[in-house]
Design a protein around this motif. Structure first.
Motif, PDB file in Angstrom:
ATOM      1  N   GLU A 104      45.091  33.251  41.433  1.00 48.20           N
ATOM      2  CA  GLU A 104      44.895  31.957  40.771  1.00 48.20           C
ATOM      3  C   GLU A 104      43.903  31.090  41.544  1.00 48.20           C
ATOM      4  N   ARG A 105      43.917  31.183  42.871  1.00 49.82           N
ATOM      5  CA  ARG A 105      42.933  30.433  43.661  1.00 49.82           C
ATOM      6  C   ARG A 105      41.511  30.939  43.387  1.00 49.82           C
ATOM      7  N   MET A 106      41.376  32.238  43.186  1.00 49.50           N
ATOM      8  CA  MET A 106      40.056  32.787  42.856  1.00 49.50           C
ATOM      9  C   MET A 106      39.577  32.276  41.498  1.00 49.50           C
ATOM     10  N   GLU A 107      40.486  32.214  40.543  1.00 50.73           N
ATOM     11  CA  GLU A 107      40.122  31.680  39.222  1.00 50.73           C
ATOM     12  C   GLU A 107      39.684  30.228  39.339  1.00 50.73           C
ATOM     13  N   GLU A 108      40.432  29.452  40.074  1.00 46.39           N
ATOM     14  CA  GLU A 108      40.150  28.020  40.197  1.00 46.39           C
ATOM     15  C   GLU A 108      38.826  27.770  40.921  1.00 46.39           C
TER      16      GLU A 108
END
Length: 209
Positions: free
Chosen positions: A86-90
């Protein structure tokens, strides 16, 4: 359906009490972007898929939503913890290793250009291609091949084609001796360099090699 009808559907059927016609209008105009749950709800109200609302996906998140996959499904498929994914997506920055990158391409059914974009390699590829068309393209076959897994002969043909196209434009600039036509050719050359990644993929698709 007007914005007021869409907003009502979001509130009544999908539990989004803050959804107002103004918010829907902001989404329509691109002034605001819906979150993943909001996009799913919006697709439900409009009786379509999230992918249809996104159009041509560009980011990791958009590709996932276009495939109607949950973040945890993608994270599990590529072998990355959910929070890390999710951090990569954000952030828009992919940090997976080669094995995880291959798994990502499979689960999201990414084309090679989409894979390069999603994994954040567009900038580096653009730098290599600009150097290839402005200097000796032969020296950049191997560096480009390390980033883009294409057959060497195809890469050579494409890089030579791009180099010839760019050098032809710059030669026209010199031949016109700095007049108005030369200015136009110079601008065309700069535009070519700005869009060199797009030119590269177009040449790859159109290559008869």
């Amino acid at each position: 359906m007007g914005p007021e009808h869409v907003a009502y559907g979001l509130r009544a059927s999908y539990g989004l009490p803050y959804a107002t016609p103004d918010l829907v209008v902001a989404w329509e105009r691109g002034a605001a972007a819906p979150s993943s749950p909001e996009l799913t709800a919006l697709a439900g109200v409009l009786w379509c898929s999230a992918g249809e609302l996104i159009g041509a996906p560009r980011t990791l998140r958009e590709h996932r939503l276009a495939r109607e996959l949950a973040a945890e499904d993608v994270a599990h498929a590529v072998g990355i913890g959910l929070l890390a994914y999710e951090r990569m997506e954000e952030s828009g920055t992919w940090r997976g290793n080669d094995r995880q990158s291959t798994a990502l391409a499979q689960v999201l059914d990414l084309s090679l250009p989409d894979f390069i974009t999603v994994t954040g390699r567009d900038g580096r590829l653009g730098d290599l291609l600009r150097s290839a068309v402005t200097t000796r393209w032969q020296a950049y076959v191997r560096p480009v091949a390390k980033m883009v897994p294409l057959e060497r002969g195809l890469l050579e043909a494409v890089l030579e084609e791009l180099h010839t196209g760019y050098q032809g434009q710059m030669a026209a600039t010199l031949n016109w001796g700095g007049g108005p036509a030369a200015t136009g050719s110079g601008e065309s050359g700069r535009d070519f360099l700005d869009r060199v990644v797009d030119h590269f993929w177009t040449a790859v698709r159109g290559s008869s090699y």
